[in-house]
Design a protein around this motif. Structure first.
Motif, PDB file in Angstrom:
ATOM      1  N   UNK A   1      18.112  30.674 -45.151  1.00  0.00           N
ATOM      2  CA  UNK A   1      17.437  29.979 -44.056  1.00  0.00           C
ATOM      3  C   UNK A   1      18.380  29.262 -43.103  1.00  0.00           C
ATOM      4  N   UNK A   2      19.405  28.632 -43.643  1.00  0.00           N
ATOM      5  CA  UNK A   2      20.291  27.851 -42.780  1.00  0.00           C
ATOM      6  C   UNK A   2      21.150  28.765 -41.911  1.00  0.00           C
TER       7      UNK A   2
ATOM      8  N   UNK B   1      29.889  18.117 -39.621  1.00  0.00           N
ATOM      9  CA  UNK B   1      28.943  17.188 -40.257  1.00  0.00           C
ATOM     10  C   UNK B   1      27.583  17.862 -40.450  1.00  0.00           C
ATOM     11  N   UNK B   2      27.137  18.601 -39.440  1.00  0.00           N
ATOM     12  CA  UNK B   2      25.864  19.319 -39.567  1.00  0.00           C
ATOM     13  C   UNK B   2      25.925  20.293 -40.741  1.00  0.00           C
ATOM     14  N   UNK B   3      27.020  21.041 -40.826  1.00  0.00           N
ATOM     15  CA  UNK B   3      27.162  21.994 -41.929  1.00  0.00           C
ATOM     16  C   UNK B   3      27.165  21.289 -43.283  1.00  0.00           C
ATOM     17  N   UNK B   4      27.846  20.140 -43.333  1.00  0.00           N
ATOM     18  CA  UNK B   4      27.855  19.397 -44.599  1.00  0.00           C
ATOM     19  C   UNK B   4      26.436  19.017 -45.002  1.00  0.00           C
TER      20      UNK B   4
ATOM     21  N   UNK C   1      24.548  22.073 -46.254  1.00  0.00           N
ATOM     22  CA  UNK C   1      24.961  22.424 -47.615  1.00  0.00           C
ATOM     23  C   UNK C   1      24.447  21.388 -48.619  1.00  0.00           C
ATOM     24  N   UNK C   2      24.386  20.118 -48.187  1.00  0.00           N
ATOM     25  CA  UNK C   2      23.800  19.078 -49.036  1.00  0.00           C
ATOM     26  C   UNK C   2      22.337  19.399 -49.318  1.00  0.00           C
TER      27      UNK C   2
ATOM     28  N   UNK D   1      19.815  20.766 -35.988  1.00  0.00           N
ATOM     29  CA  UNK D   1      19.228  21.682 -36.958  1.00  0.00           C
ATOM     30  C   UNK D   1      19.262  21.078 -38.367  1.00  0.00           C
ATOM     31  N   UNK D   2      20.200  20.188 -38.625  1.00  0.00           N
ATOM     32  CA  UNK D   2      20.261  19.536 -39.938  1.00  0.00           C
ATOM     33  C   UNK D   2      19.018  18.699 -40.188  1.00  0.00           C
TER      34      UNK D   2
END
Length: 428
Positions: A65-66, A92-95, A98-99, A154-155
């Motif tokens: 999904x991401x 930061x968004x990617x982190x 993934x979180x 998006x996060x």
């Protein structure tokens, strides 16, 4: 763009909300993983990992999904606000994404989704993982409006899909003030929130069903029992069926009388709550476990008509069968001519009810159709001529096709038919 999805899956809802934010129209293709539809060979050709959501965009296939969400933004967004090009902001968004995948979703699955395997929620240790995850998210939100800084991205959408699922499952978000404040805000500003919330409610419905322990005391031949079986099928409830042999007096055993002092079937015991009378059970199942209220709408006038039809079924239609045909099945002697006229009168009434409408309580399929279908189908196996009543015959042919659980209803009727035919042979 084809999107293979299931609304109750939070990852699918992430993609739906991102697409909504981008004003993209998706060709939604429902794939019910609860029924293992993701293992169909045609889908495996599209996605060998056979996971949802899966997006097919003009021959380009992408899943997870991401990854799908970021792709849609980079390919179709008018600007980069949801996924800025700045490397640090992206990092930061990617982190956070993934979180969401590595901490938030696993904590949800390990505690709440174990019910689908074991019938129970996860352990206390599993619940502590949820609390720890929300502690982390609360810290991320300290002094900022959004999960990846002071800009909505998006996060926020991905984590909103997860947090709303916890909310639907009644996890107490209010204990985490930064999360609670963020959550109230993003619900208001995220396109597609309503569809997301409907999907989250679907998760709740499935977990409630999985947690329930419903013992169903029944006979497959009983009209009321077959009504409940079809209603349960329609709302997606699994019944722990316990057949009672009335001819052997099993309904008179003390342990059953404790459950139902009237010692009748069907009787439902749902996590200690005991209920009998098939139409009362049917309404209860719809109201507690139904995904929506279409089978028993909340509108008072609509309900009044449904209730009238249910009472008609019990007091007139089914009663006429009992008085004319039951004596034959038990003793070889049919009821009186007057009893038979009661059957004809009941079918005349039903034929009138159906004049100019598709279903017995109006132009919507409801629990009344299921109950009356059970009764009318019982008349079929004793060779009553339903075709004399054209509105009933037309309705009946359609109801058989569209009612979940019809095959099991018919299987029970074949048992009754065998008894009826055996009595006919003996009586000659």
């Amino acid at each position: 763009m084809d999107l293979y999805y299931l609304p109750l899956v939070s990852a699918c809802r992430t993609v739906l909300m991102v697409a909504k934010a981008l004003n993209l129209d998706l060709n939604k293709k429902l794939l019910n993983t609860l029924k293992k539809e993701q293992l169909n060979p045609d889908f495996i050709k599209i996605n060998p990992q056979h996971t949802i959501p899966t997006l097919v965009d003009n021959g380009f296939t992408i899943w997870e999904s991401r990854a799908v969400a970021v792709y849609l933004i980079e390919q179709y967004a008018k600007d980069d606000s949801l996924f800025p090009k700045d490397p640090q902001k992206q990092a930061v968004i990617n982190q956070r994404l993934y979180f969401d995948m590595g901490s938030m979703y696993p904590s949800l699955a390990n505690y709440y989704y174990k019910v689908f395997i074991t019938g129970e929620n996860g352990s206390e240790e599993d619940f502590k993982k949820i609390q720890e995850t929300f502690d982390f998210l609360n810290t991320f939100l300290e002094g900022q409006e959004y999960v990846a800084g002071d800009q909505y991205t998006v996060a926020d959408i991905g984590i909103l899909a997860s947090v709303s699922t916890f909310d639907a499952l009644e996890f107490d978000i209010s204990k985490y003030p930064n999360v609670a404040k963020w959550y109230e805000n993003v619900k208001k500003i995220t396109p597609g929130w309503e569809e997301n919330w409907q999907g989250a409610q679907d998760v709740k419905r499935h977990t409630v069903i999985a947690l329930s322990e419903m013992d169903f005391y029944y006979s497959p031949r009983g009209s009321g029992c077959r009504t409940v079986i079809m209603v349960a099928k329609a709302v997606g409830v699994e019944l722990n069926k316990k057949q009672l042999r009335l001819t052997e007096g099993e309904h008179l055993k003390p342990e059953f009388i404790k459950l139902n002092p009237q010692h009748t079937i069907p009787t439902l015991v749902d996590n200690g709550f005991s209920l009998w009378e098939s139409r009362a059970i049917a309404i209860y199942l719809v109201e507690k476990y139904g995904k929506e209220d279409s089978l028993y709408p909340k509108d008072p006038q609509t309900r009044a008509v449904i209730n009238q039809r249910l009472y008609f079924d019990m007091g007139t239609l089914h009663d006429s069968f009992i008085k004319y045909y039951y004596p034959f099945i038990r003793t070889g002697q049919l009821g009186t001519e007057e009893n038979y006229k009661k059957i004809e009168a009941a079918f005349d009434f039903l034929n009138t009810f159906l004049e100019g409408q598709d279903y017995v309580a109006g132009n919507q399929f409801t629990v009344a159709d299921i109950a009356i279908l059970s009764s009318v189908s019982t008349f079929e196996v004793v060779d009553f001529e339903i075709s004399k009543y054209p509105n009933v015959a037309k309705w009946y042919a359609n109801a058989k096709k569209i009612t979940p659980g019809w095959d099991e209803n018919w299987a029970g009727l074949l048992q009754m038919k065998a008894m009826y035919e055996a009595q006919k042979a003996t009586s000659k």
